[in-house]
Design a protein around this motif. Structure first.
Motif, mmCIF file in Angstrom:
data_model
loop_
_atom_site.group_PDB
_atom_site.id
_atom_site.type_symbol
_atom_site.label_atom_id
_atom_site.label_comp_id
_atom_site.label_asym_id
_atom_site.label_seq_id
_atom_site.Cartn_x
_atom_site.Cartn_y
_atom_site.Cartn_z
ATOM 1 N N ASN A 113 0.832 -1.207 0.000
ATOM 2 C CA ASN A 113 0.000 0.000 0.000
ATOM 3 C C ASN A 113 0.868 1.259 0.000
ATOM 4 O O ASN A 113 0.560 2.243 -0.686
ATOM 5 C CB ASN A 113 -0.920 0.014 1.223
ATOM 6 C CG ASN A 113 -2.045 -1.000 1.097
ATOM 7 O OD1 ASN A 113 -2.308 -1.527 0.017
ATOM 8 N ND2 ASN A 113 -2.701 -1.295 2.210
ATOM 9 N N LEU A 114 1.965 1.224 0.774
ATOM 10 C CA LEU A 114 2.892 2.375 0.781
ATOM 11 C C LEU A 114 3.514 2.563 -0.596
ATOM 12 O O LEU A 114 3.669 3.692 -1.070
ATOM 13 C CB LEU A 114 3.989 2.154 1.827
ATOM 14 C CG LEU A 114 3.616 2.370 3.293
ATOM 15 C CD1 LEU A 114 4.781 1.970 4.199
ATOM 16 C CD2 LEU A 114 3.260 3.834 3.550
ATOM 17 N N SER A 173 8.924 5.996 8.860
ATOM 18 C CA SER A 173 8.054 6.857 9.663
ATOM 19 C C SER A 173 6.885 6.057 10.234
ATOM 20 O O SER A 173 6.499 6.237 11.401
ATOM 21 C CB SER A 173 7.515 8.010 8.806
ATOM 22 O OG SER A 173 8.571 8.842 8.368
ATOM 23 N N ARG A 174 6.316 5.161 9.418
ATOM 24 C CA ARG A 174 5.221 4.307 9.883
ATOM 25 C C ARG A 174 5.710 3.387 11.009
ATOM 26 O O ARG A 174 5.008 3.168 11.996
ATOM 27 C CB ARG A 174 4.705 3.471 8.705
ATOM 28 C CG ARG A 174 3.525 2.580 9.020
ATOM 29 C CD ARG A 174 2.227 3.348 9.103
ATOM 30 N NE ARG A 174 1.952 4.086 7.883
ATOM 31 C CZ ARG A 174 1.297 3.608 6.828
ATOM 32 N NH1 ARG A 174 0.845 2.356 6.860
ATOM 33 N NH2 ARG A 174 1.057 4.362 5.767
ATOM 34 N N PHE A 175 6.921 2.867 10.861
ATOM 35 C CA PHE A 175 7.516 1.994 11.878
ATOM 36 C C PHE A 175 7.684 2.743 13.202
ATOM 37 O O PHE A 175 7.318 2.241 14.271
ATOM 38 C CB PHE A 175 8.868 1.489 11.368
ATOM 39 C CG PHE A 175 9.658 0.695 12.367
ATOM 40 C CD1 PHE A 175 9.241 -0.569 12.759
ATOM 41 C CD2 PHE A 175 10.830 1.204 12.910
ATOM 42 C CE1 PHE A 175 9.979 -1.309 13.685
ATOM 43 C CE2 PHE A 175 11.563 0.479 13.829
ATOM 44 C CZ PHE A 175 11.140 -0.784 14.218
ATOM 45 N N ILE A 176 8.207 3.962 13.137
ATOM 46 C CA ILE A 176 8.441 4.761 14.345
ATOM 47 C C ILE A 176 7.116 5.137 15.004
ATOM 48 O O ILE A 176 6.971 5.068 16.227
ATOM 49 C CB ILE A 176 9.264 6.021 13.995
ATOM 50 C CG1 ILE A 176 10.682 5.617 13.577
ATOM 51 C CG2 ILE A 176 9.313 6.983 15.181
ATOM 52 C CD1 ILE A 176 11.500 6.757 12.994
ATOM 53 N N GLN A 177 6.160 5.514 14.194
ATOM 54 C CA GLN A 177 4.858 5.905 14.728
ATOM 55 C C GLN A 177 4.183 4.729 15.440
ATOM 56 O O GLN A 177 3.566 4.890 16.499
ATOM 57 C CB GLN A 177 3.961 6.412 13.600
ATOM 58 C CG GLN A 177 2.598 6.902 14.076
ATOM 59 C CD GLN A 177 1.744 7.399 12.916
ATOM 60 O OE1 GLN A 177 2.072 7.197 11.754
ATOM 61 N NE2 GLN A 177 0.656 8.073 13.228
ATOM 62 N N ALA A 178 4.317 3.539 14.879
ATOM 63 C CA ALA A 178 3.655 2.364 15.462
ATOM 64 C C ALA A 178 4.383 1.833 16.685
ATOM 65 O O ALA A 178 3.749 1.418 17.662
ATOM 66 C CB ALA A 178 3.557 1.262 14.399
ATOM 67 N N GLU A 179 5.705 1.857 16.660
ATOM 68 C CA GLU A 179 6.482 1.215 17.723
ATOM 69 C C GLU A 179 6.851 2.148 18.870
ATOM 70 O O GLU A 179 7.228 1.696 19.938
ATOM 71 C CB GLU A 179 7.752 0.599 17.128
ATOM 72 C CG GLU A 179 7.480 -0.515 16.127
ATOM 73 C CD GLU A 179 6.789 -1.703 16.761
ATOM 74 O OE1 GLU A 179 7.391 -2.339 17.635
ATOM 75 O OE2 GLU A 179 5.634 -1.975 16.387
#
Length: 292
Positions: free
Chosen positions: A235-236, A254-260
């Motif tokens: 999707n990204l 950024s998605r990884f940092i936001q989630a973790e």
């Protein structure tokens, strides 16, 4: 252990963490029963607790149980903050991730090694109420320890201290073992680096250097990050196709940092880059000078 009324005074409680390998060729209980591997299994568990409970204080391991096919780790908590941090780590999956990482490093198990866990306080299965950490804390406090630390655990703890001080017994198992890496550090190319949360500079370096391999790195990270599982990476790629590879890689991290959150550590990115054979990019992020 038996439930009882909570007494006034210092906060204490007890819980048992049950572990079972999901790798068909690795049995944690059997490894612990093997005298030549017992210490290494204990060290993996101890390092996992250090990571998940915020250091060496606030808890102690009382006993390791044979709950065939499970290995049970009985833990006494003497600090409510350490217990709450452990519960938060357990709820987020960080305990399983930490245990898998230490096992891969110390037990030479396959890279895809993972564990199934269950957490109990007396007869209460805490996995069923992890959305209510205060209730979990109450169950743990009600489950008061009924034993002192097992003599075997005393011996293993002393062995671990001796190894950390550099005068561990020179048995066949230990001569092959490296010095323990502090819980706030990680090892890369035989060097120890301080672990920390990923920064904007890390994201930029990654996005500039990873190129078309960003998807491969994303799939490695997705093994321990729910936000990147399933169709998330594709999707990204579709959503940011027009912006190019830099933006796709930037959005991935950024998605990884936001989630973790606080668990979006440098060590996890470096390990993913190693798995993808992108060591030069890891060296760049760690600011390692290339050999002349």
């Amino acid at each position: 252990m038996a439930d009882r009324a909570v007494k006034h005074g210092p906060w204490t409680g007890c819980a048992v963490l049950f572990l079972q390998s999901l790798c068909p060729h690795v049995n944690l209980l059997s490894l612990y029963k093997d005298q030549s591997r017992k210490f290494i299994v204990f060290k993996v568990i101890k390092l996992t607790l250090i990571d998940s409970a915020g250091g060496l204080g606030g808890y102690e391991i009382l006993k390791l149980h044979d709950a065939d096919p499970l290995l049970g780790v009985e833990v006494k908590f003497v600090d409510v903050a350490a217990c709450q941090q452990f519960l938060e780590s357990y709820s987020s999956g960080a305990v399983r991730q930490s245990l898998s990482q230490h096992a891969c490093r110390l037990l030479t198990v396959p890279q895809e090694f993972s564990v199934e866990t269950q957490l109990k306080a007396s007869t209460q299965t805490l996995d069923l109420c992890l959305d209510n950490l205060q209730l979990c804390l109450q169950h743990i406090q009600l489950s008061q320890p009924e034993r002192l630390r097992d003599d075997e655990i005393d011996s293993l703890e002393q062995q671990l201290q001796d190894q950390a001080l550099g005068h561990a017994p020179q048995s066949a198992a230990l001569t092959k073992e490296e010095s323990p890496v502090p819980s706030n550090c990680f090892k890369f190319q035989r060097r120890v680096f301080e672990d920390r949360m990923l920064t904007a500079a890390d994201v930029q370096s990654f996005s500039n250097g990873v190129g078309r391999h960003w998807k491969h790195v994303g799939r490695v990270l997705s093994k321990s990050c729910r936000a990147l599982k399933g169709p998330a990476i594709d999707n990204l790629a579709y959503e940011y196709e027009r912006e190019g590879l830099y933006e796709q890689a930037y959005q991935l991290l950024s998605r990884f940092i936001q989630a973790e959150g606080r668990e979006a550590k440098l060590s996890r990115l470096v390990k993913a880059l190693e798995d993808c054979k992108l060591t030069s990019l890891a060296e760049n992020i760690l600011d390692i000078e290339p050999p002349e």
